[in-house]
Design a protein around this motif. Structure first.
Motif, PDB file in Angstrom:
ATOM      1  N   GLN A  97       0.826  -1.202   0.000  1.00 56.56           N
ATOM      2  CA  GLN A  97       0.000   0.000   0.000  1.00 56.56           C
ATOM      3  C   GLN A  97       0.863   1.257   0.000  1.00 56.56           C
ATOM      4  O   GLN A  97       0.619   2.195  -0.748  1.00 56.56           O
ATOM      5  N   SER A  98       1.876   1.267   0.853  1.00 58.04           N
ATOM      6  CA  SER A  98       2.827   2.383   0.850  1.00 58.04           C
ATOM      7  C   SER A  98       3.857   2.119  -0.238  1.00 58.04           C
ATOM      8  O   SER A  98       4.217   0.974  -0.502  1.00 58.04           O
ATOM      9  N   PHE A  99       4.336   3.160  -0.871  1.00 63.06           N
ATOM     10  CA  PHE A  99       5.178   2.981  -2.049  1.00 63.06           C
ATOM     11  C   PHE A  99       6.548   2.422  -1.682  1.00 63.06           C
ATOM     12  O   PHE A  99       7.150   1.686  -2.451  1.00 63.06           O
ATOM     13  N   ALA A 100       7.053   2.768  -0.498  1.00 58.25           N
ATOM     14  CA  ALA A 100       8.305   2.205   0.042  1.00 58.25           C
ATOM     15  C   ALA A 100       9.473   2.327  -0.933  1.00 58.25           C
ATOM     16  O   ALA A 100      10.242   1.391  -1.117  1.00 58.25           O
ATOM     17  N   LEU A 101       9.602   3.494  -1.559  1.00 52.95           N
ATOM     18  CA  LEU A 101      10.731   3.733  -2.465  1.00 52.95           C
ATOM     19  C   LEU A 101      11.880   4.389  -1.700  1.00 52.95           C
ATOM     20  O   LEU A 101      11.648   5.139  -0.739  1.00 52.95           O
ATOM     21  N   LEU A 102      13.084   4.119  -2.104  1.00 51.16           N
ATOM     22  CA  LEU A 102      14.244   4.772  -1.510  1.00 51.16           C
ATOM     23  C   LEU A 102      14.423   6.130  -2.183  1.00 51.16           C
ATOM     24  O   LEU A 102      14.675   6.208  -3.390  1.00 51.16           O
ATOM     25  N   PRO A 103      14.268   7.222  -1.425  1.00 49.94           N
ATOM     26  CA  PRO A 103      14.209   8.552  -2.044  1.00 49.94           C
ATOM     27  C   PRO A 103      15.517   8.987  -2.688  1.00 49.94           C
ATOM     28  O   PRO A 103      15.502   9.876  -3.539  1.00 49.94           O
ATOM     29  N   TRP A 104      16.644   8.401  -2.299  1.00 55.07           N
ATOM     30  CA  TRP A 104      17.928   8.818  -2.863  1.00 55.07           C
ATOM     31  C   TRP A 104      18.289   8.059  -4.141  1.00 55.07           C
ATOM     32  O   TRP A 104      19.322   8.306  -4.740  1.00 55.07           O
ATOM     33  N   LEU A 105      17.410   7.138  -4.565  1.00 51.96           N
ATOM     34  CA  LEU A 105      17.641   6.391  -5.787  1.00 51.96           C
ATOM     35  C   LEU A 105      16.666   6.832  -6.873  1.00 51.96           C
ATOM     36  O   LEU A 105      15.536   7.236  -6.592  1.00 51.96           O
ATOM     37  N   THR A 106      17.113   6.753  -8.123  1.00 54.28           N
ATOM     38  CA  THR A 106      16.235   7.072  -9.243  1.00 54.28           C
ATOM     39  C   THR A 106      15.201   5.966  -9.432  1.00 54.28           C
ATOM     40  O   THR A 106      15.268   4.906  -8.800  1.00 54.28           O
ATOM     41  N   VAL A 107      14.247   6.207 -10.322  1.00 52.28           N
ATOM     42  CA  VAL A 107      13.238   5.199 -10.644  1.00 52.28           C
ATOM     43  C   VAL A 107      13.908   3.895 -11.074  1.00 52.28           C
ATOM     44  O   VAL A 107      13.596   2.812 -10.567  1.00 52.28           O
ATOM     45  N   GLN A 108      14.844   3.998 -12.016  1.00 51.36           N
ATOM     46  CA  GLN A 108      15.493   2.782 -12.513  1.00 51.36           C
ATOM     47  C   GLN A 108      16.282   2.083 -11.414  1.00 51.36           C
ATOM     48  O   GLN A 108      16.261   0.854 -11.301  1.00 51.36           O
ATOM     49  N   GLN A 109      16.968   2.847 -10.582  1.00 51.21           N
ATOM     50  CA  GLN A 109      17.740   2.241  -9.496  1.00 51.21           C
ATOM     51  C   GLN A 109      16.833   1.545  -8.486  1.00 51.21           C
ATOM     52  O   GLN A 109      17.168   0.477  -7.969  1.00 51.21           O
ATOM     53  N   ASN A 110      15.675   2.140  -8.201  1.00 49.46           N
ATOM     54  CA  ASN A 110      14.711   1.494  -7.317  1.00 49.46           C
ATOM     55  C   ASN A 110      14.215   0.187  -7.908  1.00 49.46           C
ATOM     56  O   ASN A 110      14.067  -0.813  -7.193  1.00 49.46           O
ATOM     57  N   VAL A 111      13.966   0.182  -9.209  1.00 50.77           N
ATOM     58  CA  VAL A 111      13.465  -1.022  -9.865  1.00 50.77           C
ATOM     59  C   VAL A 111      14.536  -2.112  -9.908  1.00 50.77           C
ATOM     60  O   VAL A 111      14.242  -3.305  -9.820  1.00 50.77           O
ATOM     61  N   GLU A 112      15.790  -1.709 -10.000  1.00 49.79           N
ATOM     62  CA  GLU A 112      16.886  -2.679 -10.102  1.00 49.79           C
ATOM     63  C   GLU A 112      17.269  -3.311  -8.765  1.00 49.79           C
ATOM     64  O   GLU A 112      18.047  -4.273  -8.740  1.00 49.79           O
TER      65      GLU A 112
END
Length: 449
Positions: A97-112
């Motif tokens: 439910q929460s996006f839980a993305l690492l804010p210091w990483l780009t979209v691609q880096q988060n996906v990788e």
């Protein structure tokens, strides 16, 4: 162009990807074990979308985490392709439910991230990440940071991060609930189009939701969980072609059917599991009946709406008219049912004579009527009042009542139950609460019951 529809299997044809067998989940509390899930049997097969639907506290998210291997079951088995596993489930990806993305990483880096943890080399890792980003409609945003994205885009990153792992089953824990209505509708539609076109890179999906309409819109099969503890109440096949029309008679009939099941007023579908709705009549329960998380103002307002609608309304239509999700509407309905102010049948809510009297009464009359009904039909409130009546000074610390509730509920839920009981008791002038001393005290004036 209308997308080609997949033929729903409803668990009858495809290979078994996930199996849950007699799963029990308990948590230790200071007063002993608390049962959250009990006797859960569930199968997810290839080429199907399954929705787990239930009220708050039914254990939906706990079950999903057991399936993912994030927490172990207390008893029972979770199998992936008919085999047990140790640790996390190797065949699933998960969207929270929460996006839980690492804010210091780009979209691609988060996906990788997941691929990197698996030791995959940078070039194939980047290739797979870009493909997943493209599939989910985020191409062009590979170098963006989460703070630059809208809520819908951030959730798309969450989907891409799960899909890049190429799981057999995508697990989703209320993935649209943090989004606004239009964004969640757009994302749901796009995911279903990818699924229908055969472009979705998973074999099956299992989604937790509290939204009945979302479950009917999304799933081929809906598993409804009861509460306290969570058990499978019913399984309902959704035999509707995609794309689905919310205004179609079949869609509306399914909404009514699910509302009837969730209010405990419908017998099971032949061949599907069910459990009886909890009994709330005085003296008939083996554990304290769960008080709905509903304020007096909330269910009073519902009764007034019901009265003004002629005393009889369709629950699905009512939810749509007043823009309430199931987690908001059903506690109000449950409160009316518990107090005998309304009844349900076949997805319709009907006011009772007592409920009409409550809705029509002035403030003092409604308080007196409520006090009498609460003492008769709400065992925990009766326990509170009787305990205060037997106390020498008519006062007891709230901790005494919390200890009683913790024998049947988690610490958080016990606190929530106490807060509802205090709210209801104050309204009926059955007892008073002093937040400074944290004491409940008997109301010295004579009250009904």
């Amino acid at each position: 162009m209308t997308p080609e529809t997949k033929t729903p299997t409803h668990g009858a044809q495809g290979m078994r990807l996930i199996e849950v067998r007699d799963l029990q989940k308990t948590f230790d509390t200071r007063d002993g074990e608390l049962s959250v899930l009990e006797g859960i049997d569930l199968t997810v097969r290839e080429s199907e979308i399954v929705a787990l639907l239930g009220k708050s506290g039914s254990g939906k998210s706990t079950l999903l985490r057991c399936i993912a291997g994030l927490i172990p079951p207390s008893e029972g088995l979770v199998l992936y392709r008919e085999q047990p596993f140790v640790g996390t489930n190797p065949g699933v990806g998960m969207v929270f439910q929460s996006f839980a993305l690492l804010p210091w990483l780009t979209v691609q880096q988060n996906v990788e991230l997941g691929l990197e943890a698996q030791g995959i080399e940078p070039e194939p890792r980047a290739r797979r990440a870009v493909a997943a980003i493209d599939t989910i409609g985020l191409d062009g945003f590979e170098s963006a940071y989460p703070k630059e994205l809208s809520g819908g885009m951030r959730q798309r990153v969450g989907f891409a991060r799960a899909l890049v792992m190429e799981p057999d089953v995508l697990l989703m824990d209320e993935p649209f609930s943090a989004l606004d209505v239009l964004t969640s509708e757009n994302l749901r539609t796009e995911l279903l189009e990818l699924w229908a076109d055969g472009e979705f890179p998973t074999e099956a999906m299992l989604m937790v939701t509290h939204n009945i309409e979302e479950a009917v819109q999304f799933a081929d099969r809906i598993v409804v969980l009861g509460t306290n503890p969570g058990r499978v109440r019913a399984e309902v096949a959704v035999d509707l072609d995609r794309p689905r029309d919310r205004r179609a008679p079949g869609f509306e009939a399914l909404l009514d059917r699910i509302y009837a099941i969730m209010t405990g007023r419908e017998a099971r579908e032949p061949g599907s599991p069910t459990v009886a709705a909890p009994t709330t009549a005085a003296g008939s329960e083996s554990r304290p009946a769960m008080l709905p998380h509903a304020s007096v103002d909330g269910f009073s307002g519902l009764l007034e709406i019901l009265r003004d609608a002629g005393g009889d309304t369709d629950l699905a239509d009512l939810a749509d008219d007043i823009s309430l999700d199931v987690d908001d509407l059903l506690p109000l309905v449950d409160a009316c049912l518990m107090l005998g102010f309304a009844t349900t049948s076949e997805g319709r809510l009907r006011i009772t004579e007592q409920g009409r009297g409550f809705a029509d009464a002035d403030i003092q009359e409604s308080k007196q009527l409520f006090a009498g009904v609460a003492m008769e039909r709400v065992p925990f409130m009766r326990t509170v009042r009787q305990s205060l009546d037997h106390a020498d000074d008519g006062a007891l610390k709230v901790g005494f009542f919390l200890d009683i509730l913790r024998r049947s509920f988690s610490g958080e839920e016990a606190q929530a139950q106490l807060e509802v009981a205090i709210d209801w008791g104050r309204y009926g002038e059955l007892y008073e609460y002093d937040s400074q001393t944290e004491e409940l005290t008997r109301n010295l004036e004579e009250r009904p019951g």
